[in-house]
Design a protein around this motif. Structure first.
Motif, PDB file in Angstrom:
ATOM      1  N   ALA A 228      34.249  45.020  13.856  1.00 53.58           N
ATOM      2  CA  ALA A 228      33.051  44.382  13.461  1.00 53.58           C
ATOM      3  C   ALA A 228      33.895  43.623  12.690  1.00 53.58           C
ATOM      4  N   ILE A 229      34.921  43.716  11.922  1.00 57.16           N
ATOM      5  CA  ILE A 229      36.144  42.864  11.502  1.00 57.16           C
ATOM      6  C   ILE A 229      36.636  42.445  12.296  1.00 57.16           C
ATOM      7  N   ASN A 230      37.435  43.056  12.817  1.00 57.08           N
ATOM      8  CA  ASN A 230      38.539  41.854  13.532  1.00 57.08           C
ATOM      9  C   ASN A 230      37.881  41.257  14.369  1.00 57.08           C
ATOM     10  N   ARG A 231      36.543  41.718  15.155  1.00 57.92           N
ATOM     11  CA  ARG A 231      35.826  40.491  16.231  1.00 57.92           C
ATOM     12  C   ARG A 231      35.940  38.976  15.489  1.00 57.92           C
ATOM     13  N   ARG A 232      35.209  39.139  13.863  1.00 53.38           N
ATOM     14  CA  ARG A 232      35.695  38.201  12.627  1.00 53.38           C
ATOM     15  C   ARG A 232      36.539  37.696  13.372  1.00 53.38           C
ATOM     16  N   TRP A 233      37.715  37.709  12.628  1.00 56.49           N
ATOM     17  CA  TRP A 233      39.087  37.064  12.977  1.00 56.49           C
ATOM     18  C   TRP A 233      38.909  36.519  13.994  1.00 56.49           C
ATOM     19  N   GLN A 234      38.814  37.707  15.563  1.00 54.57           N
ATOM     20  CA  GLN A 234      39.463  36.674  16.098  1.00 54.57           C
ATOM     21  C   GLN A 234      38.661  35.583  16.308  1.00 54.57           C
ATOM     22  N   GLU A 235      37.283  35.348  16.007  1.00 56.82           N
ATOM     23  CA  GLU A 235      35.874  33.947  15.551  1.00 56.82           C
ATOM     24  C   GLU A 235      37.367  32.391  14.983  1.00 56.82           C
ATOM     25  N   ILE A 236      37.431  33.631  14.128  1.00 59.06           N
ATOM     26  CA  ILE A 236      38.786  32.749  12.917  1.00 59.06           C
ATOM     27  C   ILE A 236      39.624  31.546  13.950  1.00 59.06           C
ATOM     28  N   MET A 237      40.291  32.703  14.260  1.00 60.13           N
ATOM     29  CA  MET A 237      41.721  32.583  15.331  1.00 60.13           C
ATOM     30  C   MET A 237      41.355  30.779  15.833  1.00 60.13           C
ATOM     31  N   ALA A 238      39.964  31.792  17.407  1.00 62.57           N
ATOM     32  CA  ALA A 238      39.195  31.397  18.588  1.00 62.57           C
ATOM     33  C   ALA A 238      38.614  29.429  18.257  1.00 62.57           C
ATOM     34  N   ARG A 239      38.478  29.476  16.332  1.00 61.97           N
ATOM     35  CA  ARG A 239      37.918  28.042  16.307  1.00 61.97           C
ATOM     36  C   ARG A 239      38.899  27.473  16.027  1.00 61.97           C
ATOM     37  N   CYS A 240      40.214  27.907  14.858  1.00 59.94           N
ATOM     38  CA  CYS A 240      41.615  27.446  14.888  1.00 59.94           C
ATOM     39  C   CYS A 240      42.053  26.778  16.460  1.00 59.94           C
ATOM     40  N   LEU A 241      42.098  27.651  17.384  1.00 59.51           N
ATOM     41  CA  LEU A 241      43.024  27.407  18.554  1.00 59.51           C
ATOM     42  C   LEU A 241      42.096  25.789  19.384  1.00 59.51           C
ATOM     43  N   GLU A 242      40.476  26.132  19.182  1.00 53.40           N
ATOM     44  CA  GLU A 242      40.168  25.193  20.007  1.00 53.40           C
ATOM     45  C   GLU A 242      39.841  24.087  18.756  1.00 53.40           C
ATOM     46  N   ARG A 243      40.128  23.647  17.629  1.00 54.30           N
ATOM     47  CA  ARG A 243      40.259  22.896  16.994  1.00 54.30           C
ATOM     48  C   ARG A 243      41.543  21.823  17.154  1.00 54.30           C
TER      49      ARG A 243
END
Length: 422
Positions: A401-416
């Motif tokens: 669950a923790i790593n899934r939240r990390w992935q979400e943050i990274m995905a937002r950075c890449l999308e931005r």
């Protein structure tokens, strides 16, 4: 479409066989399983060991560590805070010498409390025009002030605080293992420069799949773990910050009340205070406190499963007002054990919020003793309720669950980043 390339720069990472409590390997493995090309950069000298992965003059060494590609950056061994600081400089210098030899990343994450890892991460991210994330697993340098006895007025500490603020400002995202870390930023007066929008809370957690595998696979033959006594267990460093002397005082107090033959305190771990405390137990006739010394991390799940009550002990410090990111706490919960802690959970509790145990007054052996008596007198049903709460809470902090939240943050950075460049 190419896989997004993620660099994780984490001096202390080492790998799961060596540093299983550092979560960056777990994150890299998760990201690789979910469409990312993750690479970990770590220091070659393993913390608190004699192991060094580079013993020649090579600047770096590549290795596949349990399915995750690592780059070990040459750093020297150390046995003191000064030596550790010099090793940090080694890492920075050699990282900056060799990073161009690897394929360009799409995003970089660097981990505190190694400040020069973060400086390297930021500089490389700026060079490549990619997002940069700082992962903060320790409120540095506040922890140095609180646990190592430095003054806030010390010139070196002032420089560290200035650097801490600077790296927070420069980061695109900040991920803290402390739930109340933004209160810390406000208390420092940095909130105008460090907006709440870039703050995220993701605790250290525990890899439950690995924990339960190790519990079943790696067992220990020890009569102290199999008799009928009520076992109170601590696993961790035996040093000033963990204040194990209060645990010893608690045992002495309980023994005076007739509990000597009913309970056993088992201390796993090593540190500068161990020898002193063992001598104290001998001199003051406290026979039911047993120091086991260091134990390979893979055996920790099994020994914890043989405990009745686990101890989370810390010297009182201002860091505690911002939350709890003690990795041993999540291992205790994964074992399904109630926890007794002499810490100030403040506004950001875990133990009391989820009903996993009892929190007593910090530094008070008398309150500690009362808390332990409380658990000793519980009936089986009441104890099972605490155990159930512990297991359910551990699931909330599972690394999946923790790593899934990390992935979400990274995905937002890449999308931005993609939107900015399009």
């Amino acid at each position: 479409m190419n896989k997004p390339a993620v660099w994780i720069i984490s001096y202390f990472a080492g790998g799961p066989s060596y540093c299983p409590r550092i979560p960056d390997y777990s994150l890299a493995k998760y990201l690789r399983e979910h469409g990312y090309d993750a690479l970990v950069f770590a220091g070659s000298a393993l913390h608190n060991t004699e192991t060094n992965f580079i013993t020649d003059e090579h600047t770096y060494r590549e290795a596949m560590v349990d399915g995750v590609p690592f780059v070990y950056i040459r750093t020297r061994q150390y046995k003191s805070m000064k030596g550790e600081s010099i090793s940090f400089i080694d890492f920075y210098r050699n990282m900056m010498k060799c990073y161009k030899r690897f394929d360009k990343p799409d995003i970089i994450m660097a981990a505190m409390p190694q400040p020069l890892s973060c400086l390297a991460g930021y500089r490389i991210a700026k060079k490549y025009h990619v997002p940069y994330i700082t992962s903060i697993v320790d409120l540095w340098p506040l922890s140095i002030v609180e646990y190592a006895g430095f003054s806030n007025n010390n010139p070196a500490i002032k420089v560290m605080y200035a650097y801490e603020k600077w790296i927070y400002e420069k980061s695109d995202e900040l991920v803290f293992t402390w739930e109340g870390a933004y209160d810390y930023i406000v208390d420092k007066g940095w909130d105008k420069k460090v907006p709440r929008s870039k703050f995220h809370y993701i605790n250290i957690g525990v890899d439950l799949a690995e924990f339960y595998y190790n519990m079943e696979t790696y067992t220990v033959d020890d009569s102290d773990l199999s008799d009928s006594k009520f076992r109170i267990m601590y696993c961790g460093s035996v040093r000033t910050a963990n204040d194990i002397g209060t645990v010893v005082s608690c045992a002495k107090s309980l023994n005076k009340d007739g509990y000597e033959d009913k309970i056993r305190f088992i201390i796993y771990g090593d540190g500068p205070d161990r020898e002193v405390l063992e001598k104290r137990c001998k001199d003051e006739n406290i026979p039911n406190v047993v120091f086991k010394g260091s134990i390979d991390k893979k055996y920790i799940p099994y020994v914890l499963s043989k405990s009745n009550l686990n101890v989370l002990n810390l010297k009182p410090a201002k860091t505690q007002k911002y939350g709890n990111s003690s990795n041993k706490l999540f291992e205790y919960l994964a074992a399904g054990n109630p926890v007794i802690a002499n810490i100030d959970e403040g506004k950001y509790p875990i133990i009391t919020r989820y009903g996993c145990g009892k929190v007593v007054k910090a530094g008070s052996s008398e309150e500690y003793a009362k808390g332990i008596e409380y658990f000793l007198n519980l009936n089986a049903g009441e104890m099972d309720e605490y155990k159930e709460h512990a297991l359910e809470t551990a699931k909330l902090f599972d690394t999946d669950a923790i790593n899934r939240r990390w992935q979400e943050i990274m995905a937002r950075c890449l999308e931005r980043k993609h939107k900015t460049n399009s």
